[in-house]
Write an enzyme that holds these catalytic residues in place. Structure first.
Site, PDB file in Angstrom:
ATOM      1  N   GLU A 175       0.810  -1.232   0.000  1.00 27.47           N
ATOM      2  CA  GLU A 175       0.000   0.000   0.000  1.00 27.47           C
ATOM      3  C   GLU A 175       0.833   1.268   0.000  1.00 27.47           C
ATOM      4  O   GLU A 175       1.721   1.449   0.828  1.00 27.47           O
ATOM      5  CB  GLU A 175      -0.935   0.019   1.222  1.00 27.47           C
ATOM      6  N   LYS A 205      -8.615  -0.851   0.935  1.00 27.32           N
ATOM      7  CA  LYS A 205      -9.682  -1.241   1.847  1.00 27.32           C
ATOM      8  C   LYS A 205     -10.498  -2.310   1.146  1.00 27.32           C
ATOM      9  O   LYS A 205     -11.175  -2.042   0.157  1.00 27.32           O
ATOM     10  CB  LYS A 205     -10.563  -0.043   2.214  1.00 27.32           C
TER      11      LYS A 205
END
Length: 443
Positions: free
Chosen positions: A233, A250
């Site tokens: 990420e 997410k």
């Protein structure tokens, strides 16, 4: 220099260098660059550490250490300012979760809450071009095989959902109560695991990079503390001309055990209303964070809820961009975005207060940011997830990892706990400890 030569250099230099780093591009994606950067500090090179409990930034050089400030972002800005515009100088390091004193987060009593090292003329390794599709294909099963390496297993011994420990269930219930009171829309609930091991951190990292290549893979050692990252990420990248970008993750699911199941899981992730709601809430949070430092009208979302695939897991990823106002410096922009909204929940400030009450251990380096900041204003940092932190303990090492996930009112405790175990699988394997219990004092 080839990748194999980079590994050899790290192995040869590490025993005699207690301040070093390897920003590892071996698992890079098209959007994250195709190069590794290695650096080994001499005694007269500068590094900074931050102790959030004392509010002290310490400057280390030539065997001396002196306090230079109380805010690591401000102190780093002052240090970088001395080299402003010099493209040959960069700083490499991490911000731990408690680096902003204005937000609710407990300092780590065992490792520095931040470490940054000044680097000139590092070793650069260019990796051969590999398409993102090929990287995804490499992690995709071609027959009836498990979506994890053969020596890995889920904590229960197979891929059935593991039993939920009482302490996680209690924390989950506390979070649900806060959500139903309207105090938060989403809470990223996490926990830590720790184990003693005689496995050297660099050896563990070499295992980790083989098991879990990632865009923000890397290794950092600073005087008895090591960070081993396999993060997929992006926290933030800044291009030095005002452009800033984040890529929050997410939504996570296991890859399938056959090509057909794998494609089914990918499509299910992209359409699942719960995952989409989680992702959208964090995108809105990051749009707000960026709006505090960007010129009006420049914040945009060019990619919303795209699936990225890695060995073992599919992830739901969005991209948020903006252009900084002229007076905003790179460290100031990073401070405004910190910590990553994907690791807090929304709204950030109130949700961090909930996290501070519910979680029983400090997050430390986990959920912070790791990467580099250039003296010319450029920067590229990943979120510290899928990572191990090691500290020297007697003749061996204490390893800590964090794992967790976003909780909403629609979340289910069994599936949420199972997701935390999937995310930790390859970290366990790097220490040769698959399948042991995270709530027994061991992994």
């Amino acid at each position: 220099m080839s990748d194999a030569e980079a590994v050899r250099l790290a192995v040869e230099r590490a025993p005699d260098c207690d301040r070093m780093f390897w920003l590892d591009g071996g698992g890079a994606r098209r959007w994250s660059g195709r190069r590794s950067i290695l650096g080994f500090l001499d005694e007269d090179d500068v590094s900074l550490t931050f102790d959030a409990s004392r509010g002290e930034v310490v400057r280390h050089r030539s065997g001396s250490a002196r306090v230079i400030g109380s805010d690591v972002f401000a102190s780093l800005e002052d240090e970088i300012g001395a080299d402003a515009g010099d493209r040959t100088v960069s700083w490499v390091g991490y911000f731990g979760y408690a680096c902003r004193s204005d937000l609710a987060a407990r300092p780590d009593p065992d490792v520095p809450d931040a470490v940054w090292m000044r680097v000139r003329d590092p070793v650069v390794v260019d990796h051969p071009e590999v398409s993102d599709a090929a990287r995804e294909r490499d992690g995709r099963p071609e027959g009836p095989v498990r979506p994890v390496p053969p020596r890995l297993s889920a904590p229960s011994g197979d891929l059935d959902p593991p039993a939920v420990p009482a302490d996680y269930a209690a924390d989950f219930a506390a979070v649900q109560a806060e959500l139903r009171r309207g105090n938060s829309y989403e809470v990223n609930l996490t926990y830590r695991e720790a184990v003693e091991s005689d496995v050297d951190p660099l050896a563990a990292y070499l295992r980790l990079r083989a098991l879990s290549p990632a865009p923000y893979a890397g290794f950092l050692r600073h005087r008895g503390v090591a960070l081993l990252s396999s993060s997929p990420e992006r926290f933030a990248t800044l291009d030095g001309t005002g452009g800033v970008e984040t890529k929050p993750i997410k939504g996570t699911t296991l890859r399938g055990t056959t090509p057909e199941q794998d494609e089914h899981e990918r499509i299910r992730l992209s359409h699942d209303p719960r995952y989409r709601a989680e992702n959208l809430m964090i995108v809105d949070l990051l749009r707000n964070d960026l709006a505090t430092v960007c010129a009006p009208g420049t914040v945009e979302v060019p990619d919303l809820m795209q699936v990225e695939s890695y060995p073992g897991l599919h992830q739901l990823v969005s991209t948020v961009r903006g252009r900084l106002r002229e007076e905003v410096s790179t460290p100031a922009a990073l401070r405004a975005l910190f910590p990553a909204g994907s690791m807090t929940g929304a709204p950030k400030r109130r949700t961090m207060e909930i996290i501070d009450r519910v979680e029983t251990t400090p997050r430390g380096v986990y959920a912070g940011a790791f990467g580099w900041i250039g003296a010319d204003g450029r920067a590229d940092l990943g979120v510290v997830i899928r990572s191990l932190v090691a500290r020297s303990a007697g003749g061996g090492w204490t390893y800590t990892l964090g794992t967790g996930g976003g909780i909403t009112v629609r979340s289910d405790v069994e599936s949420e706990y199972a997701e935390t175990r999937w995310k930790a699988l390859r970290l366990h394997a790097a220490l040769d400890l698959p399948g042991t219990s995270p709530h027994s004092g061991q992994f």
